[in-house]
Design a protein around this motif. Structure first.
Motif, PDB file in Angstrom:
ATOM      1  N   PRO A  99       0.783  -1.331  -0.027  1.00 10.36           N
ATOM      2  CA  PRO A  99      -0.148  -0.093  -0.006  1.00 10.36           C
ATOM      3  C   PRO A  99       0.882   1.261  -0.189  1.00 10.36           C
ATOM      4  CG  PRO A  99      -0.175  -1.212   2.095  1.00 10.36           C
ATOM      5  CD  PRO A  99       0.511  -2.069   1.154  1.00 10.36           C
ATOM      6  N   GLU A 100       2.180   1.338   0.644  1.00  8.64           N
ATOM      7  CA  GLU A 100       2.948   2.519   0.743  1.00  8.64           C
ATOM      8  C   GLU A 100       3.160   3.051  -0.715  1.00  8.64           C
ATOM      9  OE1 GLU A 100       5.489  -1.286   1.431  1.00  8.64           O
ATOM     10  OE2 GLU A 100       3.433  -0.550   2.271  1.00  8.64           O
ATOM     11  N   THR A 101       3.424   2.000  -1.609  1.00  4.98           N
ATOM     12  CA  THR A 101       3.864   2.392  -2.944  1.00  4.98           C
ATOM     13  C   THR A 101       2.607   1.922  -3.945  1.00  4.98           C
ATOM     14  OG1 THR A 101       4.758   0.261  -3.436  1.00  4.98           O
ATOM     15  CG2 THR A 101       6.166   2.033  -2.595  1.00  4.98           C
ATOM     16  N   ASP A 102       1.639   1.571  -3.521  1.00  7.01           N
ATOM     17  CA  ASP A 102       0.393   0.895  -4.301  1.00  7.01           C
ATOM     18  C   ASP A 102       0.627   0.325  -5.454  1.00  7.01           C
ATOM     19  OD1 ASP A 102      -2.326   0.871  -5.262  1.00  7.01           O
ATOM     20  OD2 ASP A 102      -2.068   2.633  -6.473  1.00  7.01           O
ATOM     21  N   ILE A 145       3.121  -4.473 -10.953  1.00  4.65           N
ATOM     22  CA  ILE A 145       2.197  -3.327 -11.417  1.00  4.65           C
ATOM     23  C   ILE A 145       2.184  -2.224 -10.372  1.00  4.65           C
ATOM     24  CG2 ILE A 145      -0.394  -3.185 -11.992  1.00  4.65           C
ATOM     25  CD1 ILE A 145      -0.772  -6.274 -12.202  1.00  4.65           C
ATOM     26  N   ASP A 146       2.588  -1.059 -11.220  1.00  3.96           N
ATOM     27  CA  ASP A 146       2.445   0.092 -10.294  1.00  3.96           C
ATOM     28  C   ASP A 146       1.351   0.929 -10.405  1.00  3.96           C
ATOM     29  OD1 ASP A 146       5.248  -0.161  -9.533  1.00  3.96           O
ATOM     30  OD2 ASP A 146       6.107   0.768 -11.385  1.00  3.96           O
ATOM     31  N   HIS A 147       0.985   1.549  -9.421  1.00  5.56           N
ATOM     32  CA  HIS A 147      -0.394   2.241  -9.351  1.00  5.56           C
ATOM     33  C   HIS A 147      -1.456   1.124  -9.420  1.00  5.56           C
ATOM     34  CE1 HIS A 147       2.100   5.902  -9.776  1.00  5.56           C
ATOM     35  NE2 HIS A 147       2.681   5.346 -11.007  1.00  5.56           N
ATOM     36  N   ALA A 148      -1.263   0.184  -8.741  1.00  2.18           N
ATOM     37  CA  ALA A 148      -2.360  -0.969  -8.936  1.00  2.18           C
ATOM     38  C   ALA A 148      -3.363  -0.847  -8.738  1.00  2.18           C
ATOM     39  CB  ALA A 148      -1.994  -2.193  -8.036  1.00  2.18           C
ATOM     40  N   SER A 149      -4.071   0.078  -7.720  1.00  2.00           N
ATOM     41  CA  SER A 149      -5.600   0.270  -7.508  1.00  2.00           C
ATOM     42  C   SER A 149      -6.165   0.978  -8.569  1.00  2.00           C
ATOM     43  CB  SER A 149      -5.757   1.142  -6.291  1.00  2.00           C
ATOM     44  OG  SER A 149      -4.811   2.394  -6.351  1.00  2.00           O
TER      45      SER A 149
END
Length: 72
Positions: free
Chosen positions: A7-10, A46-50
């Motif tokens: 969560p700290e880097t999503d 996967i960056d910016h996963a949300s």
């Protein structure tokens, strides 16, 4: 296969193998594929996963998992 969400880097990391990554290739602005020394895919980052995937639900369909593997 393991799914790890940070969560700290999503970011979401999907581990496909226990082998270490020795090479990476960015295939889109938010997706990086990791490969082992033999060129086999071992992980997906996967960056910016949300913003890219639905993190509220995980489904598996028609996987060849037997009851012995589930008992471990």
């Amino acid at each position: 296969m393991k799914f790890n969400y940070y969560p700290e880097t999503d970011s979401l990391y999907i581990s496909l193998s226990e082998k270490p990554s020795t090479d990476s290739q960015e295939v889109s602005p938010s997706i990086v594929l990791d490969f082992d020394s033999e060129g086999n895919l071992v992980g997906i980052d996967i960056d910016h996963a949300s913003k890219v995937v639905d993190l509220t639900r995980l489904e598996a369909e028609a996987l060849p998992i037997n009851s012995i593997a589930l008992a471990k």
